[in-house]
Scaffold this motif. Structure first.
Motif, PDB file in Angstrom:
ATOM      1  N   ARG A 125       0.830  -1.225   0.000  1.00 24.71           N
ATOM      2  CA  ARG A 125       0.000   0.000   0.000  1.00 24.71           C
ATOM      3  C   ARG A 125       0.854   1.262   0.000  1.00 24.71           C
ATOM      4  N   ARG A 126       1.898   1.193  -0.818  1.00 23.24           N
ATOM      5  CA  ARG A 126       2.758   2.361  -0.988  1.00 23.24           C
ATOM      6  C   ARG A 126       2.666   2.839  -2.436  1.00 23.24           C
ATOM      7  N   ALA A 127       2.897   4.124  -2.609  1.00 21.78           N
ATOM      8  CA  ALA A 127       2.805   4.696  -3.960  1.00 21.78           C
ATOM      9  C   ALA A 127       3.950   4.171  -4.830  1.00 21.78           C
ATOM     10  N   PRO A 128       3.667   3.911  -6.108  1.00 23.84           N
ATOM     11  CA  PRO A 128       4.722   3.439  -7.013  1.00 23.84           C
ATOM     12  C   PRO A 128       5.744   4.538  -7.313  1.00 23.84           C
ATOM     13  N   LEU A 129       6.922   4.120  -7.763  1.00 24.36           N
ATOM     14  CA  LEU A 129       7.944   5.083  -8.180  1.00 24.36           C
ATOM     15  C   LEU A 129       7.918   5.186  -9.706  1.00 24.36           C
ATOM     16  N   PRO A 130       7.857   6.401 -10.250  1.00 25.53           N
ATOM     17  CA  PRO A 130       7.911   6.531 -11.712  1.00 25.53           C
ATOM     18  C   PRO A 130       9.327   6.318 -12.243  1.00 25.53           C
ATOM     19  N   PHE A 131       9.405   5.759 -13.464  1.00 32.38           N
ATOM     20  CA  PHE A 131      10.716   5.422 -14.046  1.00 32.38           C
ATOM     21  C   PHE A 131      11.576   6.663 -14.243  1.00 32.38           C
ATOM     22  N   ASP A 132      10.947   7.804 -14.558  1.00 35.07           N
ATOM     23  CA  ASP A 132      11.782   8.993 -14.814  1.00 35.07           C
ATOM     24  C   ASP A 132      12.460   9.501 -13.543  1.00 35.07           C
ATOM     25  N   GLN A 133      11.924   9.097 -12.374  1.00 37.12           N
ATOM     26  CA  GLN A 133      12.630   9.449 -11.125  1.00 37.12           C
ATOM     27  C   GLN A 133      13.933   8.673 -10.990  1.00 37.12           C
ATOM     28  N   ILE A 134      13.982   7.514 -11.640  1.00 37.49           N
ATOM     29  CA  ILE A 134      15.200   6.694 -11.589  1.00 37.49           C
ATOM     30  C   ILE A 134      16.207   7.236 -12.607  1.00 37.49           C
ATOM     31  N   THR A 135      15.744   7.431 -13.838  1.00 38.81           N
ATOM     32  CA  THR A 135      16.676   7.881 -14.883  1.00 38.81           C
ATOM     33  C   THR A 135      17.245   9.260 -14.542  1.00 38.81           C
ATOM     34  N   ALA A 136      16.467  10.075 -13.833  1.00 33.79           N
ATOM     35  CA  ALA A 136      16.948  11.413 -13.470  1.00 33.79           C
ATOM     36  C   ALA A 136      18.175  11.327 -12.554  1.00 33.79           C
ATOM     37  N   ARG A 137      18.324  10.205 -11.859  1.00 34.60           N
ATOM     38  CA  ARG A 137      19.461  10.055 -10.934  1.00 34.60           C
ATOM     39  C   ARG A 137      20.718   9.570 -11.630  1.00 34.60           C
ATOM     40  N   ALA A 138      20.590   9.123 -12.876  1.00 29.34           N
ATOM     41  CA  ALA A 138      21.731   8.502 -13.554  1.00 29.34           C
ATOM     42  C   ALA A 138      22.346   9.454 -14.560  1.00 29.34           C
ATOM     43  N   GLY A 139      23.657   9.529 -14.565  1.00 28.09           N
ATOM     44  CA  GLY A 139      24.362  10.369 -15.540  1.00 28.09           C
ATOM     45  C   GLY A 139      25.022   9.532 -16.605  1.00 28.09           C
ATOM     46  N   GLY A 140      24.695   8.266 -16.673  1.00 27.86           N
ATOM     47  CA  GLY A 140      25.320   7.367 -17.646  1.00 27.86           C
ATOM     48  C   GLY A 140      24.668   6.007 -17.524  1.00 27.86           C
ATOM     49  N   THR A 141      25.462   5.012 -17.110  1.00 28.08           N
ATOM     50  CA  THR A 141      24.945   3.656 -16.982  1.00 28.08           C
ATOM     51  C   THR A 141      23.929   3.558 -15.850  1.00 28.08           C
ATOM     52  N   LEU A 142      22.735   3.035 -16.169  1.00 26.04           N
ATOM     53  CA  LEU A 142      21.719   2.833 -15.131  1.00 26.04           C
ATOM     54  C   LEU A 142      22.037   1.563 -14.350  1.00 26.04           C
ATOM     55  N   GLY A 143      21.842   1.614 -13.046  1.00 21.66           N
ATOM     56  CA  GLY A 143      22.065   0.422 -12.244  1.00 21.66           C
ATOM     57  C   GLY A 143      21.097   0.388 -11.074  1.00 21.66           C
ATOM     58  N   ARG A 144      21.086  -0.754 -10.413  1.00 21.53           N
ATOM     59  CA  ARG A 144      20.169  -0.895  -9.270  1.00 21.53           C
ATOM     60  C   ARG A 144      20.393   0.160  -8.187  1.00 21.53           C
ATOM     61  N   PRO A 145      21.640   0.623  -7.963  1.00 22.74           N
ATOM     62  CA  PRO A 145      21.800   1.660  -6.933  1.00 22.74           C
ATOM     63  C   PRO A 145      20.951   2.908  -7.202  1.00 22.74           C
ATOM     64  N   HIS A 146      20.688   3.230  -8.479  1.00 29.42           N
ATOM     65  CA  HIS A 146      19.849   4.402  -8.760  1.00 29.42           C
ATOM     66  C   HIS A 146      18.416   4.171  -8.291  1.00 29.42           C
ATOM     67  N   ILE A 147      17.919   2.948  -8.430  1.00 32.00           N
ATOM     68  CA  ILE A 147      16.586   2.619  -7.915  1.00 32.00           C
ATOM     69  C   ILE A 147      16.633   2.662  -6.384  1.00 32.00           C
ATOM     70  N   GLY A 148      17.743   2.171  -5.828  1.00 30.07           N
ATOM     71  CA  GLY A 148      17.924   2.219  -4.375  1.00 30.07           C
ATOM     72  C   GLY A 148      17.872   3.640  -3.834  1.00 30.07           C
ATOM     73  N   GLN A 149      18.515   4.560  -4.554  1.00 33.37           N
ATOM     74  CA  GLN A 149      18.495   5.970  -4.111  1.00 33.37           C
ATOM     75  C   GLN A 149      17.062   6.505  -4.111  1.00 33.37           C
ATOM     76  N   ALA A 150      16.280   6.122  -5.127  1.00 30.75           N
ATOM     77  CA  ALA A 150      14.888   6.589  -5.194  1.00 30.75           C
ATOM     78  C   ALA A 150      14.058   5.982  -4.065  1.00 30.75           C
ATOM     79  N   LEU A 151      14.338   4.723  -3.718  1.00 30.89           N
ATOM     80  CA  LEU A 151      13.621   4.083  -2.597  1.00 30.89           C
ATOM     81  C   LEU A 151      13.943   4.785  -1.274  1.00 30.89           C
ATOM     82  N   ILE A 152      15.207   5.191  -1.123  1.00 30.13           N
ATOM     83  CA  ILE A 152      15.611   5.913   0.083  1.00 30.13           C
ATOM     84  C   ILE A 152      14.937   7.291   0.106  1.00 30.13           C
ATOM     85  N   ALA A 153      14.978   7.985  -1.042  1.00 21.39           N
ATOM     86  CA  ALA A 153      14.397   9.338  -1.112  1.00 21.39           C
ATOM     87  C   ALA A 153      12.895   9.307  -0.825  1.00 21.39           C
TER      88      ALA A 153
END
Ligand code: AMP
Ligand code: FE
Ligand code: FE
Ligand code: ZN
Length: 292
Positions: A125-153
Motif C-alpha cells: 500500500r505504498r505509492a509506485p515510483l515513476p521510471f523517470d525518477q530513476i533515470t533522473a538520478r543517472a548520468g550514464g549507466t543505469l544500475g540498481r543503486p539508482h533505484i535504491g536511491q529513489a527508494l531511500i528518497a
C-alpha cells in the motif's frame, strides 16, 4: 603538494556519475589530487564517458589517468564476475559499440526491475515510483543503486543495504553478461589489459579460485585485483601470492562509489596503499596488444 600517506599511490577502481558513483569525474580527480594520488582509473560499469573529463582535470592538477572500465561477465555457472579493462584506446569503435548495447539492455532491465518493485510497493500500500525518477538520478549507466536511491528518497528504506535486501535482490532481473573470453578478447582488441576484479567476492574456495585463474589465464587474462576495497590485509596477501605464482599483474583499487559509506578513495575499507608499479606493468603489457 599533498603530503598524505597516500602520496605517490594509485587507485584503479573508482565509480563516477557515469555509472553508479555519486561524484563527477572532475570532482574525483580533485579529491585524488588532494590525497596526493599519482594515478587513478575510473572503472565505471559499462561506461567510458568519464575518461575524457577525468583526463582534462588530471592534466590540470598532475594526476595521471589510466583508461578503465568494469564489465559484468560470466563463466559457466558463475555470472556477475567483474572484469576490469585498463590502458585501452577509449576511441576503439568495437568497444564503444559493445558498451552502448550493454547500456541499452540495462535500461530495459531497470524498467523491468522497477515494474516488479512497484507491484511489491502496491502490495505494501505504498505509492509506485515513476521510471523517470530513476533515470533522473543517472548520468550514464543505469544500475540498481539508482533505484535504491529513489527508494531511500521516498522514505521506503533507510539505507542502500535495506534497499537491496528488501527490493533490489528479490525483484532483480538479470543483466546481460559478456562471456569472459569474449570480454578479454574485446579489451585486448582495444589495446588494453584484462584484470579480474575483487576475486574474493567470487563464491568459490581457494582451490577452485586457482583452477578458475588457470582457465582465465589461458584465455589471456593479464592480471587480478589484489589490493581490493573490500579486502582485509590477509586477503590482499593471499591474492598477491596467488597472482605472482601465476605470473599475473597485481592491480588495486578502492571500488569507491560515494563519500560517507563503503570504501574510501585510495584506502578502501582499511589502509590500502596501492603502488604505482601496477600502472607501469599495465602500460607495458598493453603496448603488446597495441602493436597487435
Ligand atoms: P547492477 O550492476 O545494476 O546489478 O548493480 C550492482 C551494483 O550495486 C554494484 O556494483 C554495487 O555498486 C551495488 N551493490 C550491490 N549489492 C549491494 C548491496 N547489498 N548494498 C549496496 N550496494 C550494492
Ligand atoms: Fe557499482
Ligand atoms: Fe565490481
Ligand atoms: Zn566496481
Amino acid at each position: 603538494m599533498s603530503t598524505t600517506d597516500l602520496a605517490g599511490c594509485v587507485d584503479l577502481h573508482i565509480h563516477s556519475t557515469c555509472s553508479d558513483g555519486t561524484l563527477a569525474p572532475a570532482a574525483l580527480v580533485a579529491e585524488a589530487a588532494t590525497l596526493g594520488l599519482r594515478a587513478i582509473a575510473l572503472a565505471d560499469h559499462d561506461n567510458i564517458d568519464g575518461i575524457a573529463l577525468a583526463m582534462k582535470a588530471g592534466a590540470a592538477c598532475g594526476v595521471e589517468i589510466v583508461t578503465g572500465v568494469e564489465l559484468s561477465v560470466l563463466w559457466g555457472e558463475l555470472n556477475d564476475l567483474h572484469l576490469l579493462g585498463y590502458a585501452f584506446d577509449p576511441e576503439h569503435p568495437a568497444l564503444g559499440e559493445a558498451l552502448i548495447e550493454f547500456r541499452a539492455f540495462r535500461t530495459n532491465r531497470s524498467r523491468m526491475i522497477l515494474e516488479r518493485i512497484n507491484v511489491q510497493l502496491a502490495e505494501e500500500r505504498r505509492a509506485p515510483l515513476p521510471f523517470d525518477q530513476i533515470t533522473a538520478r543517472a548520468g550514464g549507466t543505469l544500475g540498481r543503486p539508482h533505484i535504491g536511491q529513489a527508494l531511500i528518497a521516498a522514505g521506503y528504506v533507510r539505507t542502500m543495504e535495506d534497499a537491496f535486501n528488501r527490493y533490489l535482490v528479490p525483484c532483480n532481473v538479470s543483466k546481460r553478461y559478456f562471456p569472459i573470453d569474449e570480454a578479454i578478447a574485446l579489451i585486448h582488441a582495444a589495446g588494453g589489459c584484462a584484470v579480474l576484479a575483487h576475486p574474493m567476492f567470487i563464491p568459490v574456495d581457494d582451490r577452485q579460485l586457482e583452477a578458475l585463474l588457470d582457465t582465465f589465464v589461458a584465455m589471456g587474462l593479464d592480471g587480478i585485483e589484489c589490493w581490493c576495497g573490500g579486502a582485509d590485509n590477509a586477503t590482499v596477501d593471499r591474492l598477491l601470492t596467488l597472482a605472482r605464482r601465476k605470473g599475473l599483474i597485481c592491480t588495486g583499487g578502492s571500488d569507491f562509489h560515494q563519500p560517507g559509506s563503503g570504501p574510501t578513495l585510495g584506502r578502501g575499507l582499511g589502509n590500502l596503499r596501492i603502488p604505482y608499479a601496477c600502472v607501469e606493468e599495465l602500460r607495458e603489457r598493453a603496448e603488446r596488444y597495441q602493436r597487435g
